[in-house]
Structure formats: structure tokens, C-alpha cells
Design a protein around this motif. Structure first.
Motif, PDB file in Angstrom:
ATOM      1  N   GLY A   1       3.655   0.756  -2.305  1.00 21.35           N
ATOM      2  CA  GLY A   1       2.690   1.049  -3.358  1.00 21.35           C
ATOM      3  C   GLY A   1       2.033  -0.167  -3.988  1.00 21.35           C
ATOM      4  O   GLY A   1       2.590  -1.272  -3.962  1.00 21.35           O
TER       5      GLY A   1
ATOM      6  N   GLU B   1       6.199  -4.798  -6.856  1.00 20.20           N
ATOM      7  CA  GLU B   1       7.173  -5.569  -7.646  1.00 20.20           C
ATOM      8  C   GLU B   1       6.727  -5.704  -9.106  1.00 20.20           C
ATOM      9  O   GLU B   1       7.532  -5.997  -9.982  1.00 20.20           O
TER      10      GLU B   1
ATOM     11  N   SER C   1      -4.029  -4.179  -0.640  1.00 20.13           N
ATOM     12  CA  SER C   1      -5.261  -4.909  -0.328  1.00 20.13           C
ATOM     13  C   SER C   1      -5.492  -4.973   1.186  1.00 20.13           C
ATOM     14  O   SER C   1      -4.580  -4.702   1.977  1.00 20.13           O
TER      15      SER C   1
ATOM     16  N   THR D   1      -3.074  -7.396   3.085  1.00 19.39           N
ATOM     17  CA  THR D   1      -1.738  -6.797   3.256  1.00 19.39           C
ATOM     18  C   THR D   1      -1.807  -5.698   4.308  1.00 19.39           C
ATOM     19  O   THR D   1      -0.898  -5.565   5.140  1.00 19.39           O
TER      20      THR D   1
ATOM     21  N   GLU E   1     -13.800  -8.022  -3.532  1.00 23.28           N
ATOM     22  CA  GLU E   1     -13.149  -7.102  -4.469  1.00 23.28           C
ATOM     23  C   GLU E   1     -12.541  -7.919  -5.613  1.00 23.28           C
ATOM     24  O   GLU E   1     -11.760  -8.831  -5.393  1.00 23.28           O
TER      25      GLU E   1
HETATM   26  P1  NAD Z   1      -1.099  -5.959  -2.479  1.00 19.66           P
HETATM   27  O1  NAD Z   1      -1.707  -5.787  -1.149  1.00 19.66           O
HETATM   28  O2  NAD Z   1      -0.886  -7.325  -2.984  1.00 19.66           O
HETATM   29  O3  NAD Z   1       0.334  -5.260  -2.536  1.00 19.66           O
HETATM   30  C1  NAD Z   1       0.498  -3.904  -2.211  1.00 19.66           C
HETATM   31  C2  NAD Z   1       1.936  -3.640  -1.832  1.00 19.66           C
HETATM   32  O4  NAD Z   1       2.206  -4.271  -0.581  1.00 19.66           O
HETATM   33  C3  NAD Z   1       2.963  -4.182  -2.814  1.00 19.66           C
HETATM   34  O5  NAD Z   1       4.015  -3.261  -2.913  1.00 19.66           O
HETATM   35  C4  NAD Z   1       3.433  -5.460  -2.132  1.00 19.66           C
HETATM   36  O6  NAD Z   1       4.741  -5.841  -2.490  1.00 19.66           O
HETATM   37  C5  NAD Z   1       3.373  -5.068  -0.683  1.00 19.66           C
HETATM   38  N1  NAD Z   1       3.244  -6.177   0.255  1.00 19.66           N
HETATM   39  C6  NAD Z   1       2.751  -7.427   0.035  1.00 19.66           C
HETATM   40  N2  NAD Z   1       2.788  -8.149   1.164  1.00 19.66           N
HETATM   41  C7  NAD Z   1       3.313  -7.363   2.117  1.00 19.66           C
HETATM   42  C8  NAD Z   1       3.590  -7.536   3.510  1.00 19.66           C
HETATM   43  N3  NAD Z   1       3.333  -8.688   4.136  1.00 19.66           N
HETATM   44  N4  NAD Z   1       4.104  -6.491   4.190  1.00 19.66           N
HETATM   45  C9  NAD Z   1       4.340  -5.304   3.574  1.00 19.66           C
HETATM   46  N5  NAD Z   1       4.105  -5.087   2.277  1.00 19.66           N
HETATM   47  C10 NAD Z   1       3.601  -6.099   1.550  1.00 19.66           C
HETATM   48  O7  NAD Z   1      -1.988  -5.084  -3.451  1.00 19.66           O
HETATM   49  P2  NAD Z   1      -1.873  -4.928  -5.024  1.00 19.66           P
HETATM   50  O8  NAD Z   1      -2.332  -6.235  -5.610  1.00 19.66           O
HETATM   51  O9  NAD Z   1      -0.584  -4.358  -5.398  1.00 19.66           O
HETATM   52  O10 NAD Z   1      -2.959  -3.807  -5.298  1.00 19.66           O
HETATM   53  C11 NAD Z   1      -4.304  -4.088  -5.356  1.00 19.66           C
HETATM   54  C12 NAD Z   1      -4.981  -3.768  -4.041  1.00 19.66           C
HETATM   55  O11 NAD Z   1      -4.660  -2.453  -3.623  1.00 19.66           O
HETATM   56  C13 NAD Z   1      -6.489  -3.799  -4.155  1.00 19.66           C
HETATM   57  O12 NAD Z   1      -7.044  -4.367  -3.004  1.00 19.66           O
HETATM   58  C14 NAD Z   1      -6.854  -2.340  -4.247  1.00 19.66           C
HETATM   59  O13 NAD Z   1      -8.149  -2.047  -3.868  1.00 19.66           O
HETATM   60  C15 NAD Z   1      -5.841  -1.717  -3.363  1.00 19.66           C
HETATM   61  N6  NAD Z   1      -5.655  -0.312  -3.733  1.00 19.66           N
HETATM   62  C16 NAD Z   1      -6.089   0.660  -2.875  1.00 19.66           C
HETATM   63  C17 NAD Z   1      -5.962   1.989  -3.206  1.00 19.66           C
HETATM   64  C18 NAD Z   1      -6.437   3.067  -2.271  1.00 19.66           C
HETATM   65  O14 NAD Z   1      -5.982   4.190  -2.390  1.00 19.66           O
HETATM   66  N7  NAD Z   1      -7.326   2.815  -1.353  1.00 19.66           N
HETATM   67  C19 NAD Z   1      -5.370   2.350  -4.411  1.00 19.66           C
HETATM   68  C20 NAD Z   1      -4.921   1.337  -5.259  1.00 19.66           C
HETATM   69  C21 NAD Z   1      -5.068   0.008  -4.899  1.00 19.66           C
END
Ligand code: NAD
Length: 487
Positions: free
Chosen positions: A149, A178, A228, A231, A384
Motif C-alpha cells: 500500500g 511504512e 509510484s 516502485t 507527479e
Molecule cells: P511508493 O512507491 O514510494 O511506495 C508504495 C509502497 O511500495 C510502500 O508500501 C513502499 O514501502 C513499497 N515499496 C517501496 N519500494 C519497494 C520495492 N522495491 N519493492 C516493493 N515494494 C516497495 O509510493 P508512496 O510514496 O507510498 O505513494 C505515492 C505514490 O503512489 C504516488 O506515485 C501515487 O500516485 C501513487 N498512488 C497511486 C494510487 C492508485 O490507485 N493509482 C493510489 C495512491 C497512490
């Protein structure tokens, strides 16, 4: 104000802990206070959670859909009874204003549980007549599914993923962000109270490394990420190792097209909801607002006045519109984008800095910000930002607006404001996006499929469509006569 959970993880129907895992501190971003201390999952915890899920799944899959559905419906009821308490916790963990969390977080999770709970008994295959012989199809669960998430809608994301997964007969394992680890544990408690058999919904905490371990774990059949684009690429690469099924809900840079004939106040209301709700931390936000030249100046005047009336303040005060961002790091990132906007020549209409709030001096506050005279090549129009920063871009005609709206690698969402419905449907059909609105923005009822195209995602959440992403289709050929073989 501590919101200390009993332990970090929830496995096989009970809280679990392994203090050898990296420390995680959950911070209230309005005050900077640590509200909970947890530990990331160790490999042993992850294996334990996968094993519990694997053990519980076959009996769950063998139940009738309506029986599974009944438990999801009961869980929804628990969430609704506890909405006030859960909303408060979500507000402390994310910083989002209570007037939002009361309607958009646990309540949205309950919507998903009700929708998929209702659908659980209606998951069917089909019968294909071959004039004697026939084929029937079975919608079978995938096995153990994992969700990872983001921090903007913690309990909503956990439920949008687990409700369809469980309805289809899968077991589920969720890793919250986290930054916002708490309410997924409360969802686990609600499932347990509603009678979900142990092991079917597990929570493991952790940073990216735990997410990566889930994406590559051989016991997991599918991984669904909300996060994102970078990720998403990593999770996809991990899942590719053993060809796991994936759902990817990723980032965006979505366009809102406002034509001269649009209802001015509705278009401004839509653009504001599509940029400032959740302090701008929404993946589907319409951060490139293209306004047709004839309406452009009036749009900006009213937008400025309405934006300056937004109330920032104590997120727990029901009159507060906007809380802080989720963390100081995210706020600083957004401030960097605001500086880039100024440097590259965009005109700051309002906002553009931090806010000092008495009693909340350590909060991650940022002003809702509007830039005008934004051009397509500017950083703020391309990347973004994930914060309350709206870019307004002027356009002359429909053809130009569509081409510019589509000139992005993202494709999550799009909106059109116009009184001309023929144009509305024509333009929406040409916009490269998975989730779109006509004369509205950012409404995401659980009944409607949600997701993106291009780099914004793979697969869909919500609606009937989600069922296809948590089941596979087995076709069964049934012969009614002797085998006709030439050998
Ligand atoms: P993020 O990509 O930094 O983290 C998302 C999740 O991935 C976290 O739980 C994180 O711990 C985990 N993660 C990080 N690195 C990883 C790896 N190498 N392997 C597996 N998991 C890993 O995103 P964020 O900062 O938590 O959220 C913001 C981003 O999420 C923005 O880009 C936003 O647009 C996107 N988002 C998309 C939706 C959608 O439904 N399309 C909804 C909410 C947020």
C-alpha cells in the motif's frame, strides 16, 4: 498521543512481533510526535504469514460464495460502527483532515467489503455449448495474494485489495506503507471479529525491502501494488521471476479540460477537489488544468478567491479543510517542485510556501498552491508532485487540448468540463486514461472500475472488473461421446 498497537504484525488471526526487524516510527505529521513504534517484518515473519495464508486458503475457497460474502458484510458493519475511532486514527497517522477521513477512509473500506461481499455469491463461470460436447468455465481463486500500500489512503487501499481477493476465495497478506502502518491492523481486528477464519487476512509491516520480498516470494501467486511508477517497475520485475499475476495502481499527471461553455463554479470545484483533497496526495489528481482562453481569466480569479478560503488547521477539528502533508520529507519534495515552478517562469497565483500554525509548529504544513501561465515543458507540468500544487494551462481549441493532455507517459485519469455533451463524450473517448469524469472529478465509487493505462498501471480495482484480477478462468471440456482418434 500514542496509538500503540498490540504488536507490529497480524498473522493467523493474532498479533505477532519480531523485534529483530528494523524499527518503524509512525509520526503524526501535524505535530511531529511519534504515535507508535513498530518493527519491519523479518524473513521469518514473512514466511510465517505466507504459511498461515497458504494453510487457510483451501477451506475458504471451498466455502460457498455467499458464506464468504456474509463475513465480508459483517466486517463492513464493524468498520461502520467504529468509523469515528478509525477516522481519528487515520487522521493521526496520515495528517488528513477528520472531515475527509470520516467519509473517505474506513467508510470507503466498508463500501468495498459490502460490494464484494454482495458479489461473492455471484462469481460464476459460463457454459459453452458445442452441439453435444460442451465446455464450462470455473472462476478459481489464485491462492495467496499480496497487497502493498501507499500512505494516502491506508485502510481504503487495504480493503480495496483484500475485499475482492477474499470474495474470490483467496487468502491475503497486506504490507502497509511504512509511513502509515496502523489502520491495516485495525482492519485485521475487524475481520477477526466478524468471523474471518485465521490466516486469511494477514498484515506484515515494513519498508520497500519487505514489499520486494513479497513480490518475489514463491508462496505468493499475485501482487497488487499501489505506489509510484518507479516502485511499480521494481515490483513488476520481481514478480516476473516466477510470472506472478499483478495489479499496478501507480502515479499520474492527469489532465482536466475546462471548455469556455463549462459551468464555471463546478469546473473550479472539480479542479480544487482534484488538486487539494487529501492535501493533494491523490494519485488520480488532475494536476494539469487546461482552461480554454475565453474562460481562463475569470477561472483564475474565482479559483484564487476560493483557494484562499481553504482552512488549514488542526486535522482533528471538524471545521478544518486541509491537514498537513504525510511527512516533512514529502513536504520538502513538494516545496522543491514549487521552487522549480517559480524558477522556470510559471506565475504564482496563490500559496507557494509553508504555513505556521500555532500549536502545530512541527507540522508538515504547506499552502494550497496555484500556478498560471504554465507551459507543457515545465517540470511542474511533467512530473507527479503528489502535493497541493495546481498548474493552470491555457488552450485555444479542442484538438490542441486533447493532444497536449495526452502528451505524457502517464494515463491514470482525466476530466472534461463542458455544457456540450457531444463534445464531452468525443473528448473523453480520445483521452488516454483509465478513469475519467464528465463534469465531475475524483469521484471513485466502488461500483466503478478504477485504474490506469500507459505507465499509470495494469489491471483494475473495484467494480466487476476486480473479480477478473483475483481469479483465473479454468475451462473444462466435457466429451459426451467416444474419443475420435486417428491412431
Ligand atoms: P511508493 O512507491 O514510494 O511506495 C508504495 C509502497 O511500495 C510502500 O508500501 C513502499 O514501502 C513499497 N515499496 C517501496 N519500494 C519497494 C520495492 N522495491 N519493492 C516493493 N515494494 C516497495 O509510493 P508512496 O510514496 O507510498 O505513494 C505515492 C505514490 O503512489 C504516488 O506515485 C501515487 O500516485 C501513487 N498512488 C497511486 C494510487 C492508485 O490507485 N493509482 C493510489 C495512491 C497512490
Amino acid at each position: 498521543m500514542m496509538a500503540q498497537p498490540t504488536a507490529s504484525h497480524f498473522i493467523a488471526g493474532a498479533y505477532a512481533e519480531d523485534t529483530a526487524g528494523d524499527a518503524i516510527e509512525s509520526v503524526n505529521p501535524a505535530t511531529g510526535e511519534v504515535i507508535a513504534r513498530l518493527h519491519a517484518a523479518t524473513p521469518a515473519i514473512i514466511d510465517q504469514a505466507v504459511a498461515a495464508a497458504k494453510a487457510a486458503q483451501p477451506a475458504w475457497a471451498a466455502m460457498k460464495g455467499v458464506e464468504r460474502g456474509r463475513i465480508l458484510l459483517r466486517t463492513a458493519q464493524v468498520l461502520r460502527e467504529r468509523n469515528a475511532e478509525l477516522s481519528r486514527l487515520e487522521t493521526l497517522d496520515t495528517g488528513k483532515a477528520i472531515q475527509e477521513t470520516l467519509v473517505a477512509d474506513a467508510a470507503s473500506a466498508a463500501d468495498a467489503l459490502e460490494y464484494f461481499g454482495g458479489l461473492a455469491g455471484a462469481i460464476t463461470g459460463e457454459h459453452i455449448d458445442l452441439g453435444g460436447d460442451f465446455v464450462y468455465t470455473r472462476r478459481e481463486p489464485l491462492g495467496v495474494c499480496a497487497g502493498i500500500g501507499a500512505w494516502n489512503y491506508p485502510i481504503q487501499i487495504a480493503a480495496w485489495k483484500s475485499a475482492p481477493a477474499l470474495a474470490c476465495g483467496n487468502a491475503f497478506l497486506f504490507k502497509p506503507s511504512e509511513l502509515t502502518p496502523l489502520t491495516a491492523l485495525k482492519l485485521a481486528e475487524a475481520f477477526a471479529e466478524a468471523g474471518l477464519p485465521a490466516g486469511l487476512f494477514n498484515v506484515v509491516q515494513g519498508y520497500g525491502a519487505v514489499g520486494a520480498a513479497l513480490a518475489t516470494h514463491p508462496g505468493i501467486a499475485k501482487v497488487s501494488l499501489t505506489g509510484s511508477v518507479p516502485t511499480g517497475a521494481k515490483v513488476l520485475a520481481g514478480a516476473a521471476q516466477d510470472i506472478k499475476a499483478v495489479t499496478m495502481e501507480l502515479g499520474g499527471k492527469s489532465p482536466i479540460l475546462v471548455f469556455d461553455d463549462a459551468d464555471l463554479e463546478s469546473a473550479i470545484g472539480g479542479a480544487m477537489l482534484g488538486n487539494f483533497y487529501s492535501t493533494g496526495q491523490i494519485c488520480s489528481n488532475g494536476t494539469r488544468v487546461f482552461v480554454q482562453r475565453g474562460l481562463h481569466d475569470r477561472f483564475l480569479d474565482r479559483l484564487k478567491a476560493r483557494t484562499e478560503a481553504i482552512r488549514l488547521g488542526d486535522p482533528l477539528d471538524p471545521d478544518t479543510h486541509l491537514g498537513p502533508m504525510v511527512s516533512m520529507a514529502q513536504r520538502d519534495k513538494v516545496l522543491g517542485y514549487i521552487e522549480a515552478g517559480k524558477r522556470e517562469g510559471a506565475r504564482l497565483v496563490t500559496g507557494g510556501g509553508v504555513t505556521e500554525l500555532q500549536g502545530f509548529e512541527n507540522g508538515a504544513w504547506i499552502q494550497p498552491t496555484v500556478f498560471a501561465d504554465v507551459t507543457d515543458d515545465m517540470t511542474i507540468a511533467r512530473e507527479e508532485i503528489f502535493g497541493p500544487v495546481m498548474s493552470v494551462l491555457a488552450f485555444d481549441d479542442e484538438e490542441e487540448a486533447v493532444a497536449r493532455a495526452n502528451a505524457t507517459p502517464f494515463g491514470l485519469a482525466a476530466g472534461v468540463f463542458t455544457a456540450d455533451l457531444a463534445r464531452a463524450h468525443r473528448v473523453i473517448a480520445r483521452l488516454e486514461a483509465g478513469t475519467t469524469w464528465i463534469n465531475a472529478y475524483n469521484l471513485t465509487p466502488v461500483e466503478a472500475p478504477f485504474g490506469g493505462v500507459k505507465q499509470s498501471g495494469i489491471g483494475r480495482e473495484n467494480g466487476h472488473a476486480a473479480i477478473e484480477h483475483y481469479t483465473h478462468l479454468k475451462s473444462v471440456y466435457v466429451a459426451t461421446g467416444p474419443v475420435d482418434s486417428p491412431y
